[in-house]
Structure formats: structure tokens, C-alpha cells
Write a protein that holds these residues in place. Structure first.
Motif, PDB file in Angstrom:
ATOM      1  N   ASP A 373      30.446  37.557  46.274  1.00 45.52           N
ATOM      2  CA  ASP A 373      29.963  36.476  47.142  1.00 45.52           C
ATOM      3  C   ASP A 373      31.026  36.057  48.152  1.00 45.52           C
ATOM      4  O   ASP A 373      30.717  35.726  49.300  1.00 45.52           O
ATOM      5  N   HIS A 396      22.515  32.761  52.621  1.00 44.05           N
ATOM      6  CA  HIS A 396      23.256  33.441  51.550  1.00 44.05           C
ATOM      7  C   HIS A 396      23.033  32.678  50.247  1.00 44.05           C
ATOM      8  O   HIS A 396      23.504  31.544  50.091  1.00 44.05           O
ATOM      9  N   ASN A 397      22.314  33.290  49.328  1.00 46.55           N
ATOM     10  CA  ASN A 397      22.080  32.709  48.002  1.00 46.55           C
ATOM     11  C   ASN A 397      23.043  33.355  47.015  1.00 46.55           C
ATOM     12  O   ASN A 397      22.831  34.476  46.556  1.00 46.55           O
ATOM     13  N   SER A 399      25.198  34.059  43.582  1.00 44.08           N
ATOM     14  CA  SER A 399      24.847  34.114  42.159  1.00 44.08           C
ATOM     15  C   SER A 399      25.404  32.897  41.435  1.00 44.08           C
ATOM     16  O   SER A 399      26.490  32.390  41.751  1.00 44.08           O
ATOM     17  N   THR A 438      18.039  37.207  54.621  1.00 39.94           N
ATOM     18  CA  THR A 438      18.396  36.566  53.345  1.00 39.94           C
ATOM     19  C   THR A 438      19.257  37.523  52.527  1.00 39.94           C
ATOM     20  O   THR A 438      18.859  38.658  52.263  1.00 39.94           O
ATOM     21  N   GLN A 440      21.234  37.875  48.918  1.00 40.41           N
ATOM     22  CA  GLN A 440      21.234  37.260  47.582  1.00 40.41           C
ATOM     23  C   GLN A 440      21.976  38.147  46.595  1.00 40.41           C
ATOM     24  O   GLN A 440      21.864  39.385  46.636  1.00 40.41           O
ATOM     25  N   THR A 441      22.742  37.523  45.721  1.00 44.99           N
ATOM     26  CA  THR A 441      23.414  38.253  44.641  1.00 44.99           C
ATOM     27  C   THR A 441      22.921  37.719  43.306  1.00 44.99           C
ATOM     28  O   THR A 441      22.729  36.506  43.137  1.00 44.99           O
ATOM     29  N   ILE A 442      22.712  38.626  42.368  1.00 44.29           N
ATOM     30  CA  ILE A 442      22.239  38.271  41.029  1.00 44.29           C
ATOM     31  C   ILE A 442      23.061  39.061  40.016  1.00 44.29           C
ATOM     32  O   ILE A 442      23.194  40.279  40.127  1.00 44.29           O
ATOM     33  N   CYS A 450      22.948  43.096  44.833  1.00 48.94           N
ATOM     34  CA  CYS A 450      22.997  42.401  46.120  1.00 48.94           C
ATOM     35  C   CYS A 450      21.837  42.910  46.970  1.00 48.94           C
ATOM     36  O   CYS A 450      21.693  44.127  47.175  1.00 48.94           O
ATOM     37  N   THR A 451      20.982  41.991  47.449  1.00 45.17           N
ATOM     38  CA  THR A 451      19.842  42.374  48.289  1.00 45.17           C
ATOM     39  C   THR A 451      19.995  41.738  49.661  1.00 45.17           C
ATOM     40  O   THR A 451      20.438  40.585  49.788  1.00 45.17           O
ATOM     41  N   ARG A 509      14.042  45.643  52.843  1.00 44.97           N
ATOM     42  CA  ARG A 509      14.973  45.162  51.820  1.00 44.97           C
ATOM     43  C   ARG A 509      15.913  46.303  51.441  1.00 44.97           C
ATOM     44  O   ARG A 509      15.478  47.344  50.953  1.00 44.97           O
ATOM     45  N   SER A 511      19.116  47.071  48.979  1.00 45.31           N
ATOM     46  CA  SER A 511      19.794  46.500  47.809  1.00 45.31           C
ATOM     47  C   SER A 511      20.761  47.528  47.235  1.00 45.31           C
ATOM     48  O   SER A 511      20.499  48.727  47.253  1.00 45.31           O
TER      49      SER A 511
END
Length: 528
Positions: A373, A396-397, A399, A438, A440-442, A450-451, A509, A511
């Protein structure tokens, strides 16, 4: 036993010997000398199964347990004579107790079993095995771990249960295990790979072939045998007779039961393969550097804007500071504040230049523990002006869990910048009032995903099969190297990357998935 006892046993036609419950031979009659080829002096004091290379139909521990439970056991045992001949011996075991009834010895009577059609088939099978052993263009070793097995059993009896911890705390024991492991036989290819034309140089002690840097690999091989695993393999370094070190693929196969601990080892020299991989990595690094330099050229306006901002602020604050000092009553406090702002903006400009130099530098990858991140935030700062001029909003979402990876910071920044700029350029191809990306990390299980999603037109179905091919591009002035380099960087970090459309209304998308810190080096399986 007394000399009279030896005289009596020497008149028995069958091989008779006595051993204690540690396997140590105490008595050895004349018929045993004849059957096995070992003199009495050579046999007494030796460990039975190590001397005769015994292979029982069940485990040696089960044989011993049966003797203790019933007082006796019988069966056919494979053994090798002093001359190296394989034989099948019919064995009768009985327990000898002291006056208090405590078991103290095992008395063994044996004679060579008659050859049956099954035994003939076995010998034919062994002959085929020996032919394969010699003919294969792979280094094969036959190892005897009997003595090492005795040491393991002694350690277990002394209370050792966590052998990994024990070996870590007592590295000298691992060295002793190397010495205890014996090379029984090798094939001709092993002589070519390790020796100087003399097979006898390779027989005996295993330790000379293991350099210090491969001690951990030997330890893991031992632990696999102790855990009764069928085989173990690893990449490590091994040493030739002349002292030369080479990269090897080492594989050891354990027998289904560990009575004799005779194991087969295969060694393949992978030095040239590793050199080729290193060369490929250098070529990929060169391409990645070329792509970064090209990208910096495309972002010239963004770089100029980023540098001009702190420079303009420095000039303004310098003018203000001079004015505060040139008044009739110099305002030292305000001038000091202006100078402090100048220092802050100078540091900001220096950091921008440092980021640009880092992206442009041509250096080997350097992996450290980094936050994915944090890398994303740095990359977005780098291309902030480019996104603003295209009227693109980026969300930026991050994690909730720490997204820590072992990675090269510059290379991952390159991946984020490439994918984000590609998304921004895709948005420019679609006339829409809402231009949004967008990121995002999960963190889930042992992976970090990461997407990067955009609200653009999406990916044409015909392009999916070629997106990550070198020199494939849909841009008029594109190099066609951005996505292939992204893939090579992600895969070099043990991950994978993929692309898809979000829905029928559009939007792409991209990822990529990386292993988290506590995961091994093996790449995760791509679920697609």
C-alpha cells in the motif's frame, strides 16, 4: 560366553550369532563366517543390520517388538555378504533372558533360503534395476543410513522428540550424521560428475560432497527420513572430489520401511540451467529499465509539474523572506518562517528527483520488506499531475491487514504506474463524465491481491489472448512491452497477473497476486 560355548556353536551347521538389543554382535560362530563372509573378529562388536545390510519383510522395530511379545520371530531377511553378494536368509530369532527374566540378548539362527521362482524373478528384477542404475544419464547413489538410524533411535530413546529444534541447537550432530551416512555404490555417470575416473574415491563417507552452505538441505533430507516421508528433493550446492562446487537438483527416495535405511539418491547438475535463468533475468531487467526510461519520457509534463511546484514555492518564500528582512524594522520571525518553508520545499524537490532517479536507475533488483500500500501511494504521487490533466479520479482502498511483501520497491512501483497509466489512457478512449480508477489491496490467507479497475470501455475479446505478449499493443505509439514486463516482474516475485472485464457495461480489471512474507518461494497456482 565361554570358549566352550564357542566350541559348541562352531559344531552347529547353521549360522548362529548373539546380539544385544542395540543390535551389537556378541557371539559369531564358524557357520556365520561361512554364510556371511565376515570373520569372527570382524563381526563381534558390529551392529548387525549395518554389517549385513539387512532388509526385513517388516520394520526392524516390529521384529523386535514381536520377539519381546512372544519370545521369538522367524522370516526371510535380505542381506549382503562381505563379498557384496545379495542373499535371502531364513532367520529364527529367540529372546535370551537373565535369571530375573529380563530380556538381554537375541539369538539368531539362519540359513540361506532356497531359491524359488519368486526369488528368481526378484533377482531378474534386481538385474534390470542394476542395468538402469548404470545406463541412466543421471548421477545415482546408493546410501546406507543404518549407522545414522542407530543414532536417531538413541536420540529418541534419550527423550528427543523435536529433531528439527535439536539439529538447529546442535549443528555438530548434523555433521556427525553426514559422516555416519555411507556411500555404498554409485553409477558411472556419478564418477563423471563428481570424480576423476576412480569410483572408489566416491565410496564411504558422504560428508566431503556437502559444502557448508548446503548443510540445511542435508538436515531437511534427514528430517524427511525421520518423518517416514517417501522422498525429498531440493536445489542445493554439492562438491566434487577436486573441490569444485556446482548447483544440483538433489532427490532422495526412502524405502517403504526403514529397517536398513538403504536409500537411493539422484543428482542432476543444474548449473547451466541456473546460468540461463540468470541471463534471462538480466535480459528482463534490461527490458524493464528500457520501459521505465520510456515511461519517464511520456511523463515529462508530470515530472516538470511536480518539480516546478516546490521550486516555485521556494522562489516565492525567498522573495517574502527578503521583504521581511528589508523593512525598516526587519521581521525576523516571519523571515525565519519563510526560510523554514524554503527548506521544506527543497526537501520535497529533492525527494521528487530521488524518485525519478530511482525509476531511471539501471541496477540489479534489491528485495526488502516493503508495504504494498505504501508503494501504491508513492506511485500515485509520482503520476498525480498526469491523472489530474486527464481528469481521472483515483480511489485507493488499502488493506485492513499489513500488506507486507519481500520485493524490489522500484519494480513494484513500475507495475503500479504502468497499470494505472494504462487505465487512465483507456478512460480517454471513452466519452464519459465519470473517469474513475479504483485500486484495492486485500490480504487473504497467504496471498496479497492488488486490483486496478477502471470505468473505461474494457478489453476487446480478441485481445485477451495477446495482452501479455511482447510487442503487442493497441496504442498507436505503444512499445507493447508494458504488460509483458509487469508480468515478468510479478512472476519473478512468486506471483501471477491476469486481466478481465468487469461487466457488460465496460470497465477493465487488472489484478496481480503476490505471496505474503511467511510464504515460501514457490509461485502460487494461477486459478485460471
Amino acid at each position: 560366553m565361554t570358549s566352550e560355548s564357542f566350541d559348541i556353536l562352531d559344531h552347529v551347521e547353521q549360522a548362529v550369532f548373539v546380539r544385544d538389543f542395540n543390535g551389537c554382535i556378541r557371539v559369531w560362530n564358524k557357520a556365520s563366517e561361512t554364510l556371511y563372509g565376515h570373520s569372527r573378529d570382524a563381526a563381534i562388536g558390529q551392529v548387525t543390520d549395518a554389517l549385513l545390510r539387512s532388509v526385513y519383510p517388516i520394520s526392524a522395530a516390529d521384529v523386535e517388538a514381536s520377539c519381546l511379545a512372544t519370545g521369538r520371530w522367524q522370516g526371510e531377511v535380505k542381506r549382503k555378504s562381505a563379498r557384496g553378494n545379495q542373499m535371502l536368509v531364513h532367520v529364527w530369532l529367540s529372546v535370551q533372558c537373565d535369571l530375573a527374566g529380563t530380556p538381554i540378548h537375541l539369538v539368531e539362527t539362519g540359513c540361506e533360503a532356497k531359491t524359488t521362482s519368486l526369488e528368481q524373478e526378484l533377482r531378474l528384477s534386481e538385474s534390470r534395476y542394476r542395468n538402469l542404475f548404470q545406463a541412466m544419464a543421471v548421477s545415482f547413489w546408493e546410501l546406507d543410513f543404518s549407522e545414522a538410524n542407530q543414532r536417531v533411535r538413541a536420540l529418541r530413546k534419550s527423550g528427543v522428540s523435536d529433531f528439527r529444534k535439536y539439529f538447529l541447537e546442535n549443528p555438530q550432530v548434523v555433521s556427525e550424521m553426514m559422516t555416519a551416512a555411507r556411500v555404498v555404490d554409485v553409477n558411472d555417470h556419478t564418477v563423471l560428475l563428481f570424480g576423476r575416473g576412480n569410483k572408489e574415491e566416491l565410496l564411504g563417507n558422504l560428508k566431503p560432497f556437502w559444502p557448508d552452505e548446503s548443510t540445511n538441505a542435508f538436515t531437511e533430507a534427514m528430517l524427511s527420513g525421520i518423518a517416514r516421508e517417501p522422498h525429498y528433493w531440493t536445489e542445493c550446492k554439492l562438491r566434487r572430489i577436486d573441490g569444485g562446487i556446482f548447483d544440483a537438483l538433489f532427490t532422495i527416495a526412502y524405502p517403504p520401511h526403514l529397517s536398513g535405511w538403504t536409500s537411493m539418491v539422484a543428482v542432476i547438475d543444474i548449473t547451466e540451467r541456473n546460468r540461463a535463468q540468470e541471463m534471462l533475468q538480466r535480459v528482463q531487467s534490461d527490458f524493464a529499465h528500457a520501459a521505465r526510461v520510456s515511461m519517464l519520457g511520456e511523463l515529462t509534463a508530470s515530472i516538470t509539474h511536480e518539480v516546478n511546484q516546490p521550486l516555485a514555492a521556494i522562489a516565492a518564500n525567498a522573495d517574502a523572506g527578503l521583504r521581511w528582512l528589508e523593512t525598516a524594522q526587519p521581521e525576523i520571525g516571519r523571515a525565519r518562517e519563510s526560510i523554514r518553508w524554503i527548506v521544506e520545499d527543497a526537501h520535497r524537490a529533492a525527494n521528487i528527483i530521488a524518485r525519478i532517479r530511482s525509476m531511471a536507475a539501471h541496477r540489479p533488483p534489491e528485495r526488502n520488506l516493503v508495504s504494498l500500500d505504501e508503494i501504491i501511494r508513492e506511485a500515485l504521487l509520482f503520476i498525480r499531475y498526469e491523472l489530474q490533466t486527464r481528469s481521472v479520479t483515483v480511489v485507493h482502498n488499502a488493506s485492513a491487514d499489513p500488506a507486507i511483501v519481500l520485493a524490489d520497491r522500484t519494480q513494484l512501483q513500475q507495475v503500479i504506474v504502468n497499470l494505472t497509466i494504462n487505465a487512465a489512457q483507456a478512460l480517454a478512449q471513452r466519452d464519459c463524465s465519470r473517469r474513475k480508477i479504483t485500486i484495492q489491496t486485500i490480504v487473504a490467507d497467504d496471498k496479497i491481491a492488488c486490483t486496478i479497475e477502471d470505468s473505461g470501455p474494457g478489453i476487446h475479446p480478441d485481445h485477451f489472448a495477446h495482452l501479455f505478449d511482447s510487442f503487442f499493443t493497441t496504442k498507436q505509439e505503444g512499445m507493447g512491452m508494458g504488460l509483458p514486463i509487469c508480468r515478468s516482474i510479478v512472476e519473478a516475485h512468486g506471483g501471477y497477473i491476469r486481466a478481465e472485464n468487469m461487466d457488460l457495461s465496460g470497465g477493465a480489471r487488472f489484478s496481480f497476486v503476490l505471496p505474503v512474507l511467511n510464504r515460501g518461494p514457490c509461485a502460487p497456482e494461477d486459478p485460471t
